[in-house]
Design a protein around this motif. Structure first.
Motif, mmCIF file in Angstrom:
data_model
loop_
_atom_site.group_PDB
_atom_site.id
_atom_site.type_symbol
_atom_site.label_atom_id
_atom_site.label_comp_id
_atom_site.label_asym_id
_atom_site.label_seq_id
_atom_site.Cartn_x
_atom_site.Cartn_y
_atom_site.Cartn_z
ATOM 1 N N ARG A 104 0.828 -1.200 0.000
ATOM 2 C CA ARG A 104 0.000 0.000 0.000
ATOM 3 C C ARG A 104 0.868 1.257 0.000
ATOM 4 N NH1 ARG A 104 -2.939 1.837 -2.078
ATOM 5 N NH2 ARG A 104 -3.588 3.405 -0.553
ATOM 6 N N TRP A 105 1.983 1.225 0.733
ATOM 7 C CA TRP A 105 2.892 2.375 0.758
ATOM 8 C C TRP A 105 3.439 2.649 -0.638
ATOM 9 C CZ3 TRP A 105 4.176 5.892 4.474
ATOM 10 C CH2 TRP A 105 5.340 6.652 4.287
ATOM 11 N N ARG A 106 3.880 1.591 -1.316
ATOM 12 C CA ARG A 106 4.421 1.762 -2.669
ATOM 13 C C ARG A 106 3.330 2.198 -3.650
ATOM 14 N NH1 ARG A 106 7.728 -2.769 -1.037
ATOM 15 N NH2 ARG A 106 6.085 -4.218 -1.713
ATOM 16 N N GLU A 107 2.133 1.636 -3.491
ATOM 17 C CA GLU A 107 1.027 2.026 -4.363
ATOM 18 C C GLU A 107 0.670 3.495 -4.176
ATOM 19 O OE1 GLU A 107 -1.301 -2.312 -4.609
ATOM 20 O OE2 GLU A 107 -2.026 -0.709 -3.269
ATOM 21 N N ALA A 108 0.680 3.956 -2.938
ATOM 22 C CA ALA A 108 0.370 5.365 -2.678
ATOM 23 C C ALA A 108 1.385 6.278 -3.361
ATOM 24 C CB ALA A 108 0.345 5.628 -1.171
ATOM 25 N N ALA A 109 2.655 5.911 -3.286
ATOM 26 C CA ALA A 109 3.686 6.706 -3.950
ATOM 27 C C ALA A 109 3.478 6.716 -5.462
ATOM 28 C CB ALA A 109 5.069 6.166 -3.607
ATOM 29 N N ALA A 110 3.151 5.550 -6.022
ATOM 30 C CA ALA A 110 2.932 5.463 -7.466
ATOM 31 C C ALA A 110 1.695 6.247 -7.887
ATOM 32 C CB ALA A 110 2.792 3.997 -7.877
ATOM 33 N N GLU A 111 0.640 6.195 -7.087
ATOM 34 C CA GLU A 111 -0.581 6.941 -7.406
ATOM 35 C C GLU A 111 -0.319 8.442 -7.378
ATOM 36 O OE1 GLU A 111 -3.352 5.582 -4.499
ATOM 37 O OE2 GLU A 111 -3.347 3.512 -5.277
ATOM 38 N N PHE A 112 0.434 8.885 -6.376
ATOM 39 C CA PHE A 112 0.783 10.306 -6.302
ATOM 40 C C PHE A 112 1.578 10.725 -7.532
ATOM 41 C CE2 PHE A 112 3.597 13.802 -5.338
ATOM 42 C CZ PHE A 112 2.823 14.681 -4.598
ATOM 43 N N ALA A 113 2.591 9.940 -7.882
ATOM 44 C CA ALA A 113 3.456 10.286 -9.008
ATOM 45 C C ALA A 113 2.702 10.291 -10.330
ATOM 46 C CB ALA A 113 4.639 9.331 -9.075
ATOM 47 N N ALA A 114 1.716 9.409 -10.459
ATOM 48 C CA ALA A 114 0.981 9.291 -11.725
ATOM 49 C C ALA A 114 -0.102 10.349 -11.888
ATOM 50 C CB ALA A 114 0.351 7.904 -11.818
ATOM 51 N N ALA A 115 -0.351 11.140 -10.846
ATOM 52 C CA ALA A 115 -1.465 12.084 -10.875
ATOM 53 C C ALA A 115 -1.202 13.326 -11.711
ATOM 54 C CB ALA A 115 -1.831 12.493 -9.453
ATOM 55 N N ALA A 116 0.039 13.562 -12.121
ATOM 56 C CA ALA A 116 0.359 14.735 -12.944
ATOM 57 C C ALA A 116 1.598 14.429 -13.773
ATOM 58 C CB ALA A 116 0.602 15.969 -12.073
ATOM 59 N N PRO A 117 1.696 15.008 -14.982
ATOM 60 C CA PRO A 117 2.834 14.696 -15.855
ATOM 61 C C PRO A 117 4.165 15.261 -15.386
ATOM 62 C CG PRO A 117 1.411 16.379 -16.834
ATOM 63 C CD PRO A 117 0.689 15.860 -15.632
ATOM 64 N N ASN A 118 4.138 16.214 -14.449
ATOM 65 C CA ASN A 118 5.389 16.808 -13.964
ATOM 66 C C ASN A 118 5.885 16.150 -12.678
ATOM 67 O OD1 ASN A 118 3.404 17.759 -12.288
ATOM 68 N ND2 ASN A 118 3.946 19.935 -12.463
ATOM 69 N N ARG A 119 5.509 14.886 -12.476
ATOM 70 C CA ARG A 119 5.969 14.138 -11.315
ATOM 71 C C ARG A 119 6.742 12.905 -11.749
ATOM 72 N NH1 ARG A 119 0.375 14.343 -7.688
ATOM 73 N NH2 ARG A 119 -0.066 16.556 -8.151
ATOM 74 N N ALA A 120 7.666 12.497 -10.908
ATOM 75 C CA ALA A 120 8.491 11.322 -11.207
ATOM 76 C C ALA A 120 8.542 10.416 -9.996
ATOM 77 C CB ALA A 120 9.905 11.755 -11.594
ATOM 78 N N LEU A 121 8.659 9.121 -10.244
ATOM 79 C CA LEU A 121 8.766 8.126 -9.186
ATOM 80 C C LEU A 121 10.117 7.439 -9.292
ATOM 81 C CD1 LEU A 121 7.412 6.515 -6.858
ATOM 82 C CD2 LEU A 121 6.573 4.923 -8.611
ATOM 83 N N VAL A 122 10.857 7.418 -8.185
ATOM 84 C CA VAL A 122 12.185 6.814 -8.135
ATOM 85 C C VAL A 122 12.212 5.836 -6.967
ATOM 86 C CG1 VAL A 122 14.649 7.237 -7.782
ATOM 87 C CG2 VAL A 122 13.276 8.869 -9.111
ATOM 88 N N THR A 123 12.770 4.653 -7.184
ATOM 89 C CA THR A 123 12.897 3.672 -6.108
ATOM 90 C C THR A 123 14.330 3.654 -5.582
ATOM 91 O OG1 THR A 123 11.140 2.270 -7.014
ATOM 92 C CG2 THR A 123 12.665 1.247 -5.451
ATOM 93 N N ALA A 124 14.458 3.780 -4.259
ATOM 94 C CA ALA A 124 15.771 3.699 -3.612
ATOM 95 C C ALA A 124 16.033 2.230 -3.285
ATOM 96 C CB ALA A 124 15.799 4.553 -2.351
ATOM 97 N N TRP A 125 16.586 1.512 -4.261
ATOM 98 C CA TRP A 125 16.816 0.082 -4.081
ATOM 99 C C TRP A 125 17.788 -0.175 -2.937
ATOM 100 C CZ3 TRP A 125 13.222 -2.479 -6.352
ATOM 101 C CH2 TRP A 125 12.682 -2.026 -7.565
ATOM 102 N N GLY A 126 17.462 -1.165 -2.127
ATOM 103 C CA GLY A 126 18.325 -1.553 -1.019
ATOM 104 C C GLY A 126 18.194 -0.689 0.214
ATOM 105 N N SER A 127 17.318 0.312 0.164
ATOM 106 C CA SER A 127 17.226 1.247 1.282
ATOM 107 C C SER A 127 16.068 0.910 2.211
ATOM 108 C CB SER A 127 17.050 2.676 0.771
ATOM 109 O OG SER A 127 16.949 3.596 1.848
ATOM 110 N N SER A 128 16.291 1.174 3.489
ATOM 111 C CA SER A 128 15.211 1.177 4.451
ATOM 112 C C SER A 128 14.450 2.497 4.312
ATOM 113 C CB SER A 128 15.773 1.044 5.874
ATOM 114 O OG SER A 128 16.427 2.250 6.251
ATOM 115 N N HIS A 129 13.511 2.730 5.234
ATOM 116 C CA HIS A 129 12.777 3.999 5.242
ATOM 117 C C HIS A 129 13.722 5.187 5.414
ATOM 118 C CE1 HIS A 129 9.490 6.759 5.935
ATOM 119 N NE2 HIS A 129 9.839 6.981 7.193
ATOM 120 N N ALA A 130 14.868 4.970 6.048
ATOM 121 C CA ALA A 130 15.832 6.042 6.331
ATOM 122 C C ALA A 130 16.703 6.327 5.109
ATOM 123 C CB ALA A 130 16.682 5.674 7.532
#
Length: 320
Positions: free
Chosen positions: A273-299
């Motif tokens: 759900r956390w990842r979906e929320a981020a993706a939904e936010f990013a997809a809501a406008a063309p001037n947004r981007a989604l980046v995944t911090a691979w290997g990272s914790s929340h910090a």
């Protein structure tokens, strides 16, 4: 998930409770560079802060800015807030720490960011954190927004701001940008708490999961971390029901950096759900981007500081 089922999954419940605190109060997780009450007390305004509006070299454990920054204590609503300012050109980059963290969360990133960009760098301690005064009562995002507005106004920052917000600061950034779309030029939201997450079901899951920790905190209010948790819990449901309806201005570009593990590492449904929320936010406008911090914790600021710097510089490039 109902409360009965939660009661039969103590490990999952504890993980979700820890995650909620990572988002809001960070009392049970290490969201980077947490500080105990001793260091917080050492850097309290009563002990060391100059008068409101005064400047001094940044110091004090738990509330330190970049080595060449100046500390400004700024008054708002009867309390004082610590802002650390490194001079530079616009856009001004405002770094807002996650729940339970103070400006020292950015102590490694801020000087590197200033060196790379030459921008004015501003870090600050939200009320109750670092060298800023503690404010009694439930935590209200409107008050946090007012504090940030007052600080930037006092510092003469009236345009061309890039917000960098981690975790709970995503809520402050969302309301601040909604209210000040002409002031904010762009934002980098780092594993941020976003409106899309907070459906009624998700709010109920988080509240139920955290109830034992909140009750335990109420038994020992001498600890600053416990007081922060209680303040957050008291306003949590109505605050997040309202937050779910808030929209980010379509005119302001944003990059969302989501961690691979999320705050809910160990709880697959909540992590999804956390990842979906981020993706939904990013997809809501063309001037947004989604980046995944691979290997990272929340910090992410602690685990992947280079990625944070890269995405801030990328945002600056988009705005130039």
């Amino acid at each position: 998930m109902n409360h009965t089922r939660l009661a039969h999954r103590p490990k999952g419940r504890a993980l979700r409770a820890t995650a909620l605190l990572a988002i809001t109060a960070c009392t049970l997780t290490a969201c980077g560079n947490g500080h105990d009450d001793a260091s917080a007390s050492a850097s309290s305004p009563a002990a060391s802060a100059p008068a409101a509006g005064a400047s001094s070299p940044a110091a004090s454990p738990g509330a330190e800015g970049p080595s060449d920054s100046a500390l400004r204590m700024i008054a708002n609503g009867g309390h004082r807030l610590a802002f650390h300012v490194t001079p530079g050109h616009l856009p001004a980059i405002v770094l807002d720490a996650g729940g339970g963290e103070d400006s020292s969360q950015w102590k490694e990133i801020a000087p590197r960011l200033h060196s790379a960009t030459g921008s004015q760098i501003i870090t600050y301690d939200r009320a109750g954190m670092g060298a800023s005064d503690e404010v009694p009562g439930p935590w209200k995002v409107e008050n946090a927004v007012s504090d940030l507005e007052a600080g930037l106004r006092e510092l003469g920052v009236t345009r061309n701001v890039v917000l960098v917000a981690h975790s709970q600061a995503g809520e402050v950034a969302t309301y601040f940008t909604r209210d000040n779309p002409r002031l904010v030029s762009g934002a980098v939201l780092i594993d941020a708490s976003l409106p899309q997450l907070y459906t009624d079901e998700q709010i109920a899951r988080l509240v139920a999961a955290t109830a034992p920790q909140v009750e335990a905190a109420r038994k020992d209010t001498s600890k600053k971390a416990n007081r922060q948790l209680i303040a957050t819990a008291e306003s949590y449901v109505p605050l997040h029901e309202a937050y779910h309806e808030v929209t980010w201005p379509s005119s302001v570009p944003a990059t969302v950096v989501v961690s691979e593990k999320t705050p809910f590492d160990g709880s697959p449904q909540d992590a999804r759900r956390w990842r979906e929320a981020a993706a939904e936010f990013a997809a809501a406008a063309p001037n947004r981007a989604l980046v995944t911090a691979w290997g990272s914790s929340h910090a992410i600021p602690h685990d992947r500081p280079g990625l944070v710097l890269e995405e801030i510089e990328r945002m600056l490039g988009r705005l130039s």
